[in-house]
Each structure stands twice: as C-alpha cells, then as structure tokens.
Design a protein around this motif. Structure first.
Motif, PDB file in Angstrom:
ATOM      1  N   ALA A 198       0.840 -11.498 -10.179  1.00 20.85           N
ATOM      2  CA  ALA A 198       0.224 -10.068 -10.501  1.00 20.85           C
ATOM      3  C   ALA A 198      -1.501 -10.341  -9.349  1.00 20.85           C
ATOM      4  N   ALA A 199      -2.472 -11.511  -9.403  1.00 19.88           N
ATOM      5  CA  ALA A 199      -2.956 -11.657  -8.321  1.00 19.88           C
ATOM      6  C   ALA A 199      -2.789 -11.581  -7.804  1.00 19.88           C
ATOM      7  N   ALA A 200      -1.875 -12.244  -6.759  1.00 20.95           N
ATOM      8  CA  ALA A 200      -1.425 -12.249  -5.291  1.00 20.95           C
ATOM      9  C   ALA A 200      -0.873 -10.891  -4.612  1.00 20.95           C
ATOM     10  N   ALA A 201      -0.482  -9.882  -6.116  1.00 18.95           N
ATOM     11  CA  ALA A 201      -0.240  -8.605  -5.599  1.00 18.95           C
ATOM     12  C   ALA A 201      -1.684  -7.597  -5.410  1.00 18.95           C
ATOM     13  N   GLU A 202      -2.684  -8.078  -5.841  1.00 19.00           N
ATOM     14  CA  GLU A 202      -3.771  -7.268  -5.954  1.00 19.00           C
ATOM     15  C   GLU A 202      -4.278  -7.757  -4.569  1.00 19.00           C
ATOM     16  N   TYR A 203      -4.492  -8.757  -4.034  1.00 18.11           N
ATOM     17  CA  TYR A 203      -4.855  -9.382  -3.010  1.00 18.11           C
ATOM     18  C   TYR A 203      -4.240  -8.412  -1.748  1.00 18.11           C
ATOM     19  N   TRP A 204      -3.039  -9.097  -2.107  1.00 16.34           N
ATOM     20  CA  TRP A 204      -2.458  -8.007  -1.213  1.00 16.34           C
ATOM     21  C   TRP A 204      -2.842  -6.344  -0.650  1.00 16.34           C
ATOM     22  N   ARG A 205      -3.270  -6.032  -2.098  1.00 17.04           N
ATOM     23  CA  ARG A 205      -3.369  -4.410  -2.049  1.00 17.04           C
ATOM     24  C   ARG A 205      -5.168  -4.392  -1.603  1.00 17.04           C
ATOM     25  N   ARG A 206      -5.936  -5.501  -1.826  1.00 14.51           N
ATOM     26  CA  ARG A 206      -7.067  -5.216  -1.251  1.00 14.51           C
ATOM     27  C   ARG A 206      -7.273  -5.743   0.491  1.00 14.51           C
ATOM     28  N   THR A 207      -6.431  -6.803   1.027  1.00 10.94           N
ATOM     29  CA  THR A 207      -7.110  -6.839   1.759  1.00 10.94           C
ATOM     30  C   THR A 207      -5.999  -5.783   2.932  1.00 10.94           C
ATOM     31  N   LEU A 208      -5.125  -5.296   2.278  1.00 11.81           N
ATOM     32  CA  LEU A 208      -4.499  -4.575   3.407  1.00 11.81           C
ATOM     33  C   LEU A 208      -5.627  -2.730   3.733  1.00 11.81           C
ATOM     34  N   HIS A 209      -6.539  -3.449   2.844  1.00  8.10           N
ATOM     35  CA  HIS A 209      -7.375  -1.824   3.389  1.00  8.10           C
ATOM     36  C   HIS A 209      -8.922  -2.355   4.730  1.00  8.10           C
ATOM     37  N   THR A 210      -8.524  -3.268   4.484  1.00  8.77           N
ATOM     38  CA  THR A 210      -9.138  -3.875   5.445  1.00  8.77           C
ATOM     39  C   THR A 210      -8.925  -4.987   7.015  1.00  8.77           C
ATOM     40  N   VAL A 211      -7.462  -3.832   7.339  1.00  5.34           N
ATOM     41  CA  VAL A 211      -6.911  -4.549   8.333  1.00  5.34           C
ATOM     42  C   VAL A 211      -6.658  -3.293   9.273  1.00  5.34           C
ATOM     43  N   PRO A 212      -6.547  -3.741  10.626  1.00  3.38           N
ATOM     44  CA  PRO A 212      -5.438  -2.296  11.526  1.00  3.38           C
ATOM     45  C   PRO A 212      -4.538  -2.655  10.993  1.00  3.38           C
ATOM     46  N   PRO A 213      -4.215  -1.313  10.580  1.00  3.98           N
ATOM     47  CA  PRO A 213      -1.799  -1.369  10.153  1.00  3.98           C
ATOM     48  C   PRO A 213      -1.249  -1.874  11.367  1.00  3.98           C
ATOM     49  N   THR A 214      -1.734  -2.070  12.300  1.00  2.89           N
ATOM     50  CA  THR A 214      -0.751  -2.231  13.264  1.00  2.89           C
ATOM     51  C   THR A 214      -2.020  -3.405  14.338  1.00  2.89           C
ATOM     52  N   LEU A 215      -1.383  -4.188  15.396  1.00  2.00           N
ATOM     53  CA  LEU A 215      -2.107  -4.779  16.700  1.00  2.00           C
ATOM     54  C   LEU A 215      -1.576  -4.456  17.535  1.00  2.00           C
TER      55      LEU A 215
END
Length: 469
Positions: A198-215
C-alpha cells in the motif's frame, strides 16, 4: 548426436494448493501475456556440468528431488475469476530429454538442445515451467540442460537453483527450502507485506504527479520487423570515468550510470525532470534472498537533472534511487489503477517507457586499464570504444531501455530504442553521449550548460552530434 529419447521423472512434494500469484509472478505474467507466442523471449537457460562418477540413475534421482523440493517447478499458472493463480501439485511427472553425444561433443550437443528448448513458449496452464535434458558422452552423464520460464524464476532465483542442483548432485545435502511462493503470496495479502504494498502504491501516485507524462511524442506506427533496435557499446573509458566519479561522490558506479542515463535523456528530450523505470530485485532479507520465484518489479525513479554540476546530479541520484527501490514491491493491479488515473489526467499521453537496469553482479571493475584518469589519458581510451548491433524486434514494451553487462576491464552498455521515436543513427550517438558526459565530468572539463543547450537544436542529428563531440 543420436536422436534424443525421453525419460519420466516423478516427483513428490509436501503440499498441493492453489493461491493467487505473487506480485512478482503477476508482474511478469502481464508481460508474458502481452508477448503471446513470442513469450519465449523471457525463457532462461542454464547448462550445468555433471560431476564425474555419477550415473544416469543418480542424475535422475537428483532432478526428481530438485523438482520435489521447489514448489514453483511443479506449478501451473492460469487465470480464474478472481485473477491469476498459481496451482502447486504435490505429485506428478516431468519429461527428461536424454541425448547421446559423440566423444568430445557433449558441450555442443547441450548448446543445441538448450537452443531448441529455450525457443519454445511455455504453455503455463498445461505444462510445468521447467524443462530439462541430459547429454550422455561415452554412455555417462556429462551435461544437464535446464530451461526455466521467467514466470517461475528470476535471474537471482536461477542462481539459487543452480547451487541447489549441484549440491544434490555431489551429495552435500542442501537445506530444505523454508519459504516458497505460496508463503510469499500469503505474506503479500496480509500484515506487513500488504502494508508495504500500500505504501509503494501511494509513492507511485505521488510521484506521477511530479513527472512529465511522456518524454517523447506519441507515435502510432504500424510496426516494422526491425522497429526496435538494440546496440551495444564496449567502452573502457566509461568504466574508468564512472569509477572516478563514484569514488569522488562516494556512491556506487551503478548510481553514476543511472544519473548519466537521466542526464542524457534530459538533454535529448528537453526535459528538466526525467522519469525512468528501474528493475528492482526486491531481495531485502535472508528469506527473500533464498526464495525461488520471480521477485522483480519496476521501481519508479523521477529526477530533476537541472543541477549546476553533474556531480550534484549523481549525489541526488543515490537518495532518489534508494527511495524508488524501497517502494518497488506492490500489487501490480493497484499500480495499474493509479497508472490509469494518470493516463486520464494526461488525456492518454502517459508513457513511462524509459528503463534503466544495471545487470552487473559486480559494482567495481576488477581490471581497469592503466591511465592517469586525466583528460588526455581518458580521451586516449576512446579509440578502444566499439559500438555493435545486437538485435532488432517488431514489438517491445519499452521506448528506451538501457542496461549494463559485466566485463572486468570495460563498461558494457546496451541501448534498445523504438526507432519511431529515436532514429537508428541516434541510438549510436546517444551511447557516445554517455562517454562525453562521464569523461568530461570526471576530468572537470564538462560544459554542462553547453551539454544542455543542445536541447534547443531542431535537428536531432546535429543536437546529438554536438553532445557527443
């Protein structure tokens, strides 16, 4: 080689049980189903020497014990209404191919058998995820061929199996496995294991808000037989420069190569923040280190590469990478839901297709070329760099995939790329850009602003040509 025959190996284990697949099994199951008939791409082969003085019957007894001990080797995998499951069988039989080789030809016959067995996609609902063959020379066992489905093992697990089989063959009595995939699946659905997921999934959720959707821009090509191309670079200069930077920054050489991957991608695509997926081994304690099962999942690594110096990027890469690896054990279906949410936010543009995988078992090179590590010395090593074609494919589930190989005296870097997004010529230039970035940083001659200014160039070839000198 005489026509191979088949023997039947019976096995008898301690339990029969059906349970959900482990997270690691489900991660590779998704990729296997995506590849379909081409999933033999994931098969793993090993060739094992048989100790002298052992009879065919003794080898068969050892192989029967081998399968009896390891539940994953006598498991069927399939989908049920609630999702993918593993079905362990307590009793059954496995086919052993036996071939006779002419005197001195056992190794050649083993290689040919391995090629045939590894090239067949496993039918996981109907067959065991393990194939084996025995090559006889002068009537005596000489070589065993082992082929595993990646759904049963990862490369770490294969090492455990190789050691286990050798101990069974030489009679040293390896200890019984204490933690099997059924136990791992139970751990992941309750208590600390579920909390970690559950903690790992939440990390993915937070991190995806900080990155460009594609390079990269989105491409919907029709596909070509040679669309995905892998090149390999053999560079002693990179090995020396990476070592210098690792010692200076007090990090691993893998951290330096990861930082360089992010920096090169940032320069190539024009992004200050770069997202990469890392291949996480997920072997954090003795119990997981002895487990024979796929434990690998992807870690999400996101780094801002807009530092004043590349060494600052390297130092931040260490902590960022550790945090990514710490959050790499999770229920794949939970992360898939998070990815779907991010895909909707980006109106379908999300593409996390860039990967880095340091496959070396050694962090330091053992026999580096002698050089003063100054600009002239390192640049003199560039004449020894070679770039070669490795292979091409019509389909791959990645846009950019950089991985390492190990040699004691040189850095082996392999880059596979989608040529719809990264032209074939640019793959070569990207690999050479790693050299310039690492050598110039190690020698204090890097013009980082100039390295990044190539982002503004409209011509891809000119841009990379400037990076790679």
């Amino acid at each position: 080689m005489q026509h191979p025959g088949a023997h039947s190996l019976t096995f008898r284990g301690k339990r029969s049980e059906t349970a959900p697949m482990t997270w690691g099994q489900r991660a590779i199951w998704k990729a296997i189903r995506w590849l379909g008939d081409d999933a033999h791409y994931f098969n793993i082969r090993r060739i094992a020497k048989i100790p002298a003085g052992i009879s065919t019957e003794q080898v068969e007894t050892a192989l029967s014990a081998f399968v009896s001990r390891h539940e994953v080797l006598r498991t069927r995998f399939h989908e049920e209404g609630d999702g993918p499951v593993q079905e362990v069988w307590a009793e059954g039989a496995l086919s052993l191919t036996v071939a006779d080789a002419a005197s001195g030809a056992a190794d050649d016959v083993a290689v040919e058998l391995a090629r045939e067995l590894v090239g067949l996609t496993f039918r996981h609902a109907e067959e065991w995820p393990f194939r084996c063959a025995l090559v006889l020379q002068d009537g005596r066992p000489a070589v065993a061929v082992l082929v595993f489905s990646h759904l049963a093992v990862d490369f770490w697990g294969v090492r455990e199996l190789e050691r286990d089989l050798q101990q069974l063959l030489d009679g040293s009595g390896p200890p019984e496995p204490q933690w099997q995939p059924l136990d791992q699946a139970r751990f992941e659905t309750e208590g600390p294991g579920a909390a970690r997921g559950a903690a790992a999934a939440e990390y993915w959720r937070r991190t995806l808000h900080t990155v460009p959707p594609t390079l990269f821009r989105t491409v919907t090509g029709e596909g070509r037989p040679e669309r995905f191309v892998r090149l390999g670079m053999n560079s002693p200069a990179v090995a020396v420069a990476t070592t210098v930077l690792a010692e200076r920054c007090q990090v691993s050489t893998g951290t330096v190569l990861l930082a360089a991957t992010a920096a090169v991608l940032g320069a190539y695509t024009g992004h200050d923040t770069v997202a990469l997926q890392l291949i996480a081994v997920n072997r954090h304690d003795e119990r997981s280190r002895r487990l024979v099962a796929p434990m690998v999942e992807n870690a999400l690594f996101a780094l801002n590469v807009d530092d004043d110096t590349f060494e600052q990027t390297v130092r931040r890469t260490f902590l960022t990478g550790m945090n990514a690896y710490r959050h790499a054990q999770y229920d794949p279906s939970a992360v898939d839901e998070i990815l779907d949410e991010a895909r909707k936010r980006s109106h379908g543009a999300l593409n996390l297709g860039c990967f880095f995988n340091d496959k070396r078992m050694h962090d330091r090179w053992e026999n580096l070329p002698h050089t003063d590590a100054g600009p002239d010395g390192l640049r003199a090593l560039l004449c020894r760099t070679t770039v070669t074609f490795v292979g091409s494919w019509e389909r791959q589930d990645a846009t950019f995939f950089l991985h390492t190989g190990y040699a004691p005296d040189t850095c082996l870097l392999y880059l596979m790329a989608d040529t719809e997004l990264i032209p074939r010529h640019d793959i070569d230039l990207l690999l050479r850009a790693f050299e310039i970035l690492l050598i110039d940083s190690a020698t204090g001659t890097l013009d980082l602003a100039g390295f990044r200014s190539t982002r503004a160039t409209t011509s891809t070839e000119k841009k990379l040509g400037e990076i790679a000198g």
